[in-house]
Structure formats: C-alpha cells, structure tokens
Design an enzyme around this catalytic site. Structure first.
Site, PDB file in Angstrom:
ATOM      1  N   LYS A   1       0.840  -1.205   0.000  1.00  0.00           N
ATOM      2  CA  LYS A   1       0.000   0.000   0.000  1.00  0.00           C
ATOM      3  C   LYS A   1       0.876   1.258   0.000  1.00  0.00           C
ATOM      4  O   LYS A   1       0.636   2.208  -0.745  1.00  0.00           O
ATOM      5  CB  LYS A   1      -0.876  -0.026   1.260  1.00  0.00           C
ATOM      6  CG  LYS A   1      -1.954   1.024   1.285  1.00  0.00           C
ATOM      7  CD  LYS A   1      -2.707   1.025   2.589  1.00  0.00           C
ATOM      8  CE  LYS A   1      -3.825   0.022   2.622  1.00  0.00           C
ATOM      9  NZ  LYS A   1      -4.584   0.090   3.878  1.00  0.00           N
TER      10      LYS A   1
ATOM     11  N   THR B   1     -12.385   4.577  15.289  1.00  0.00           N
ATOM     12  CA  THR B   1     -13.582   4.493  16.135  1.00  0.00           C
ATOM     13  C   THR B   1     -13.365   3.407  17.184  1.00  0.00           C
ATOM     14  O   THR B   1     -13.094   2.259  16.851  1.00  0.00           O
ATOM     15  CB  THR B   1     -14.806   4.166  15.267  1.00  0.00           C
ATOM     16  OG1 THR B   1     -14.941   5.221  14.327  1.00  0.00           O
ATOM     17  CG2 THR B   1     -16.067   4.057  16.101  1.00  0.00           C
TER      18      THR B   1
ATOM     19  N   CYS C   1     -19.107   1.034   8.846  1.00  0.00           N
ATOM     20  CA  CYS C   1     -19.220   1.936  10.004  1.00  0.00           C
ATOM     21  C   CYS C   1     -20.508   1.681  10.767  1.00  0.00           C
ATOM     22  O   CYS C   1     -20.470   1.197  11.902  1.00  0.00           O
ATOM     23  CB  CYS C   1     -19.140   3.378   9.538  1.00  0.00           C
ATOM     24  SG  CYS C   1     -17.564   3.715   8.743  1.00  0.00           S
TER      25      CYS C   1
ATOM     26  N   ARG D   1     -17.812  -3.609   1.846  1.00  0.00           N
ATOM     27  CA  ARG D   1     -17.825  -4.268   3.161  1.00  0.00           C
ATOM     28  C   ARG D   1     -19.225  -4.144   3.776  1.00  0.00           C
ATOM     29  O   ARG D   1     -19.792  -3.064   3.845  1.00  0.00           O
ATOM     30  CB  ARG D   1     -16.762  -3.650   4.064  1.00  0.00           C
ATOM     31  CG  ARG D   1     -15.352  -4.002   3.596  1.00  0.00           C
ATOM     32  CD  ARG D   1     -14.328  -3.295   4.416  1.00  0.00           C
ATOM     33  NE  ARG D   1     -14.448  -1.850   4.303  1.00  0.00           N
ATOM     34  CZ  ARG D   1     -13.793  -0.986   5.067  1.00  0.00           C
ATOM     35  NH1 ARG D   1     -12.981  -1.409   6.011  1.00  0.00           N
ATOM     36  NH2 ARG D   1     -13.954   0.311   4.904  1.00  0.00           N
TER      37      ARG D   1
END
Ligand code: UGA
Length: 461
Positions: free
Chosen positions: A35, A121, A279, A346
């Site tokens: 990446k 988160t 999320c 996802r």
C-alpha cells in the site's frame, strides 16, 4: 505542525491528506508495504472523490510523505493520529489489537513526548487503556504521553468535503496542552484557511464549525452515539415503509413531512434496503456490546439492527412474490457498493442479496461503476459487465441495489426492450413509480404504493 498518521486506510488517507492540505507537515505510515509503495507512486488504493487531487497536491508541495518506517515516522512528529482498523469480532465487540500494537510501537520508538490521538472508532474507555499501554511499554524511557480522542465524522464518498467543511470538530482531552495542540491543528479548518480541493474558486459561505472540547470518554461516546442514532433513524424509516405498504401510505410523503420538523431533520430517513458499510453496522454492534458489558439495556439498538437485517428478507419476499419461482431465473443487479460514490462493499446489503439469490438458484449478472472488481473477488462465478444494458439483456428481473445517479439517467425504454420480463425491483426507491409504470414496467419498491399506470394515464387525459 509536524503530524504523524498511523494507518493508511480510508480515515488515515483522508485525515493525512486534508491536514497536509491545511498546511501541516504530515508523515503517513502503514505496515502494508504494498500500500505504501503504491501511495509513494501516486496511486490511491481506494476510490474516494477528490482524495487523489488532495494527496497529489500535498505530496507535490512536500507536505505529505508515505513511509513503511513507522519508527522514523513516530520520531518525526509531535502529534500522532492513530487511524488503524478496529474490525468487529464474532461477538460484535471491536477488535482493538491494532491499537494495542501501535501503542507499543509508539512507546518503544518515541524519543520525545507525544500527543497520541485516537482517530479510529473505539469503544468508550479505550483512551484510558491507550494511555496505560503507552506508559507501561514506555516506562524505561521515562517519557510522558498525552492522549486525546478526535472522532471522525467522514462519510465515504464525501469524506474530503466532510473534513474540510465539518459541522463539528470534537476533541476529548485530558490536559490544556492537548487542547492547545488540537486547536492549532484544526485552526485552518475552523477559520477556513486551507486549499479546498472541492471549491478552487472559494468555498461557499457557511457557518464556522463548532470546536467542541470534551472529556475523552465523552468524545468516544459521541462517535458511537452518533452512528447508532443514524442507524436507528434508517431502521425507523424502514419500519414506516413496511407500515405504508400495509396501510396504503407513501413513505416518501411521510418521511418528508416528518423531516421538515427541525427536531427530526430530513436526512437518514430514506427507506429501502437498509444500512451497510463498515461503520454503521459495526459501530451499532460494538455499542450494543459495550452497553451489555456495563449492564445497560440498549434493546432499542438491538431492534434497529434486527430491522436492518430483515430488509434483505423483505426484498427476497418481493422477489419471490413477483418471480414465483426464483430458480434458473436471470436476475440483473444494478449496484454492488454499500452506497453510491464508493467502491466499498464491506457489509454491503447487495452481498447478502447475492448470497440469497444464489442459494435459490438464480442466474446473476451485475454492474457497478466502481465496485465490480472487489465483488468479483468474493463471487467470481457471477457475470459482470460495465454495461447496464447488457445486465438487463434477457433478464427476468432487474434489482436496484445501490442508487448510483447514473442508473437514474439510463435509457429505460432500451432497458425495457432488453429484458425478457420488464420487472424492476427498486430496493433503494431511486426511480419514480409512475414513470416506470407508464414506460410499461412492472415496478415495485419499498413503502411506496403500486401505481396502476392505465388508471393514472386515463385520469390524466
Ligand atoms: C457513516 C456516518 O454517516 C459518518 O458520519 C461516519 O463518520 C462514518 O459512518 C464512520 O463511522 O466512519 P458511511 O458509513 O460512509 O458514514 O455511510 P453513510 O452515508 O452513513 O451510509 C451508511 C449506510 O446507510 C449506507 O448503506 C446507506 O445506503 C444507508 N442509508 C443512509 C440508508 O439506507 N438510508 C438513509 O437515509 C441514509
């Protein structure tokens, strides 16, 4: 200010890119060397509108660089943003092992005091655990680490705009120094002094964002409480849609009127296939788990989650109702991503729909402007095409699973001609029922009454 971003996923890239665009020197690092190599070569590994421009111009200006040398990155900055993933475990609980690993790295590699900011988160009380981990692993150096929480409210697809033009910036701090540093970091955003990739000719006038300083547990709770509330709002609208179907109402009329009440607000009341992505579904589960752990009954959220899971069943019921036998039917899928303007699949509802349709023996052909390659990696046996008309060709039904605006602009007359049976099941309430009926489609969506085109056309004369 010299900043470090650890974790070059979605949040890390938007945060690092936008903070560099706001004038800070940012070093971003990740343990995925592939990446980093691709970022160094100017290739952004995710699709996110405007992110490539932001990152390229920050790199060209020498304000953003990517490295695999996390130790060097840690030593180079005063403030470190932790942006690593916190995926769900089987139980729904957030997996904090990446945060723990990063804490250990920071403690061992740092040579001067740092402010360590949780951007990922995390459940409430992670800040305390992070501070303890930093101090335990760093005990031999004698360095003191300050910890803060700075939750992000970025929506995939509009993350760059959300970063540059936020409604609020929340920082949970324990010391006046952390408060001062974070104010300095966000000063260009609050004061509107940055290169805005979205509005090169000047940003439209808008109120300055609120800069809210709270305790760390409050900041952590604000993130989970916000996402869970949004999820609840969507599930509420979906139950209203079911009621509308039974009672003859129109969910769009009902939610529009509800939303005009400023206490309710118009957003996140769109009924359909429910919420997906990495999320809302994951945060609602983590919040339920956290509440259970501390003995607080949050059945309200469990219901919102249950309603969301049932949306797939509701669509399958409609499919069976219209198609009668699903086995061997040719079904076209418009949209795979969990929402438009992203390639993220996802926890996308479309994947569950695919699983169910395959289990019932349907033949599938799918298209999506950005998410086909990622979906192909999971379901290589499905036929994919970049051409929606090919997906419609010979189909017994066409399902709208993601409301990409370009699907709305299709030549629906041509789609009608291509299909074996002109049946549209619009799981995102994207199209207008009357228009579709007038074009000769059998059309169904969520919570909007079926329109009899012949009667309506007659009465219009
Ligand atoms: C969400 C929050 O909106 C962001 O504020 C937050 O920062 C982010 O999670 C995060 O925690 O990082 P995101 O997951 O990108 O952002 O997507 P949303 O725009 O919230 O949409 C979530 C899902 O809800 C999508 O599947 C969408 O199709 C669905 N949705 C949304 C509805 O079904 N109805 C609606 O009215 C709105």
């Amino acid at each position: 200010m010299k900043l470090v971003v650890i974790g070059c996923g979605y949040v890390g890239l938007v945060t690092g890119g936008c903070l560099a665009a706001a004038g800070h020197d940012v070093v971003a690092t990740d343990n995925d060397s592939g990446k980093i190599a691709s970022l160094q070569a100017g290739r952004i590994p995710i699709y996110e509108p405007h992110l490539d421009e932001v990152i390229a111009s920050a790199q060209n200006a020498g304000r953003l660089r990517f490295t695999t040398d996390t130790g060097e990155a840690i030593r180079s900055g005063e403030v470190i943003f932790i942006c690593v993933g916190t995926p769900p475990r089987e139980t729904g609980e957030a997996d904090l092992s990446a945060i723990d690993n990063v804490a250990r790295l920071i403690a061992m590699e740092a040579r001067s005091p740092k402010l360590v900011v949780e951007k990922s988160t995390v459940p409430a009380q992670t800040g305390q655990k992070l501070r303890r981990a930093l101090n335990v692993y760093g005990r031999s150096s004698g360095l003191q680490f300050d910890v803060a929480s700075n939750p992000e409210f970025l929506r995939e697809g509009t993350g760059v705009g959300d970063f540059f033009h936020p409604d609020r910036i929340v920082v949970g701090v324990e010391t006046p120094e952390a408060d001062r540093q974070l104010r300095e970091i966000y000063e260009p955003i609050v004061g509107g002094r940055f290169d805005c990739a979205l509005h090169p000719h000047g940003c439209p006038a808008s109120p300055d964002p609120e800069f809210l300083v709270t305790t760390i547990p409050s900041a952590e709770l604000i993130k989970h409480a916000s996402n869970s509330f949004l999820a609840m709002k969507i599930s509420y609208a979906n139950v209203i849609a079911d009621l509308c179907e039974r009672l003859g109402g129109n969910v769009e009329e009902v939610t529009r009127a509800m939303g005009l009440d400023p206490r309710i607000g118009r957003q996140f009341l769109n009924a359909g296939l429910g919420f997906g992505g990495f999320c809302l579904p994951k945060d609602i589960q983590a919040f339920i788990h956290l509440a259970d752990q501390v003995g607080v009954d949050f059945s309200l959220l469990k219901e919102a989650e249950r309603v969301n899971r049932q949306r797939i069943d509701r669509l399958m019921e409609k499919i069976r109702h219209h198609l009668w036998v699903v086995k061997d039917k040719q079904v076209g899928l418009l949209g795979l991503a969990f929402k438009p303007f992203t390639d993220d699949i996802r926890l996308a509802p479309a994947l569950d729909v695919i699983r169910q349709l395959r289990a019932e023996g349907a033949k599938l052909r799918a298209t999506d402007p950005e998410a086909m390659e990622r979906t192909r990696a999971i379901f290589p046996e499905i036929a994919y095409s970049g051409d929606p008309y090919e997906v419609a060709r010979g189909a017994d039904a066409l399902l709208v699973l993601t409301e990409w605006p370009q699907f709305k602009q299709l030549d629906w007359g041509r789609i009608h001609r291509e299909m074996a049976r002109p049946l549209i099941l619009d799981a995102r309430n994207m199209l207008d029922p009357l228009t579709m009926r007038l074009q000769g489609f059998e059309y169904d969506s969520f919570g909007r009454p079926a329109v009899d085109a012949s009667v309506t056309a007659e009465s219009a004369r």
